[in-house]
Design a protein around this motif. Structure first.
Motif, PDB file in Angstrom:
ATOM      1  N   HIS A 190     -28.006  18.455  18.454  1.00  0.00           N
ATOM      2  CA  HIS A 190     -26.912  17.583  18.025  1.00  0.00           C
ATOM      3  C   HIS A 190     -25.968  17.253  19.179  1.00  0.00           C
ATOM      4  O   HIS A 190     -25.574  16.091  19.362  1.00  0.00           O
ATOM      5  CB  HIS A 190     -26.154  18.249  16.871  1.00  0.00           C
ATOM      6  N   HIS A 206     -18.434  12.028  17.352  1.00  0.00           N
ATOM      7  CA  HIS A 206     -19.009  13.359  17.600  1.00  0.00           C
ATOM      8  C   HIS A 206     -18.029  14.283  18.316  1.00  0.00           C
ATOM      9  O   HIS A 206     -17.934  15.464  17.979  1.00  0.00           O
ATOM     10  CB  HIS A 206     -20.332  13.249  18.364  1.00  0.00           C
ATOM     11  N   TRP A 260     -20.047   9.391   7.809  1.00  0.00           N
ATOM     12  CA  TRP A 260     -18.971  10.323   8.127  1.00  0.00           C
ATOM     13  C   TRP A 260     -17.962  10.315   6.996  1.00  0.00           C
ATOM     14  O   TRP A 260     -17.714   9.276   6.396  1.00  0.00           O
ATOM     15  CB  TRP A 260     -18.257   9.884   9.421  1.00  0.00           C
ATOM     16  N   ASP A 264     -19.645  15.166   9.911  1.00  0.00           N
ATOM     17  CA  ASP A 264     -20.859  14.382  10.127  1.00  0.00           C
ATOM     18  C   ASP A 264     -21.825  14.677   8.986  1.00  0.00           C
ATOM     19  O   ASP A 264     -22.206  15.838   8.788  1.00  0.00           O
ATOM     20  CB  ASP A 264     -21.463  14.811  11.484  1.00  0.00           C
ATOM     21  N   HIS A 283     -29.172  14.783  10.820  1.00  0.00           N
ATOM     22  CA  HIS A 283     -29.367  15.580  12.051  1.00  0.00           C
ATOM     23  C   HIS A 283     -28.280  16.653  12.207  1.00  0.00           C
ATOM     24  O   HIS A 283     -28.456  17.592  12.962  1.00  0.00           O
ATOM     25  CB  HIS A 283     -29.470  14.684  13.298  1.00  0.00           C
TER      26      HIS A 283
END
Ligand code: MN
Length: 190
Positions: free
Chosen positions: A26, A73, A121, A155, A159
């Motif tokens: 990630h 991120h 998100w 998130d 993934h």
């Protein structure tokens, strides 16, 4: 000045609920690819040398997607703490005003994130009038484009959790809200 991949603010094996294996992909692969691709699409355009926030507010298409994912991120990883963090008083009061209690906020946040269809998100934001709200965005979406101030995000792209939780997104979210870095959220509230 090109964007660079920030280090995680904790060791990859420190979180417990998110594994080192997940963070290897990630942070080192997904996050890095968004940073590198944002640099590629910004190079030689009017956006070269601009901040990620400026790009998010003005760009469209692949540059927006990659710049927003780079920003999202960094913000997501900074909002997680390996250790329990007490909720600072001013933030606690703001959450109580908006949601009734801190626990009602985390319940509502997790519920909203569990129901955020597809990749995206879920955010705690401060609106222009100072009120706190939970909003969902899809794909790379970021509340800055709607004039909202992000305070926290999670998130919910697969993934982020699939290696550790597979299809159990609600379990990932239950653990996420127990690892919120409330000091980070309080700093964003200002
Ligand atoms: Mn991600």
């Amino acid at each position: 000045m090109a964007f660079t991949l920030p280090d995680l603010p904790y060791a990859k094996n420190a979180l417990g609920f998110i594994s080192e294996n997940t963070l290897n992909f990630h942070h080192d692969k997904h996050f890095k690819a968004y940073v590198d691709t944002a640099n590629k699409f910004a190079a030689g355009t009017e956006f070269e040398g601009k901040s990620l926030e400026e790009i998010i507010k003005k760009a469209k298409g692949p540059l927006f997607n990659n710049a927003a994912q780079a920003w999202n991120h960094g913000f997501y990883f900074d909002g997680i703490s390996p250790k329990a963090v007490a909720v600072p008083a001013k933030l606690k009061a703001a959450l109580e005003k908006a949601f009734g209690s801190v626990e009602k906020f985390t319940d509502e946040f997790a519920k909203s994130a569990a129901g955020n269809f597809g990749s995206g998100w879920t955010w705690l934001v401060e609106d222009k009038d100072g009120s706190l709200k939970i909003v969902n965005t899809s794909n790379a979406g970021n509340p800055l484009t709607d004039g909202l101030k992000p305070l926290l995000t999670v998130d919910v792209w697969e993934h982020a959790y699939y290696l550790d939780y597979q299809n159990r997104r609600p379990d990932y979210l239950k653990d996420f809200v127990a690892h919120i870095n409330w000091d980070f959220v309080a700093r964003n509230l200002g």
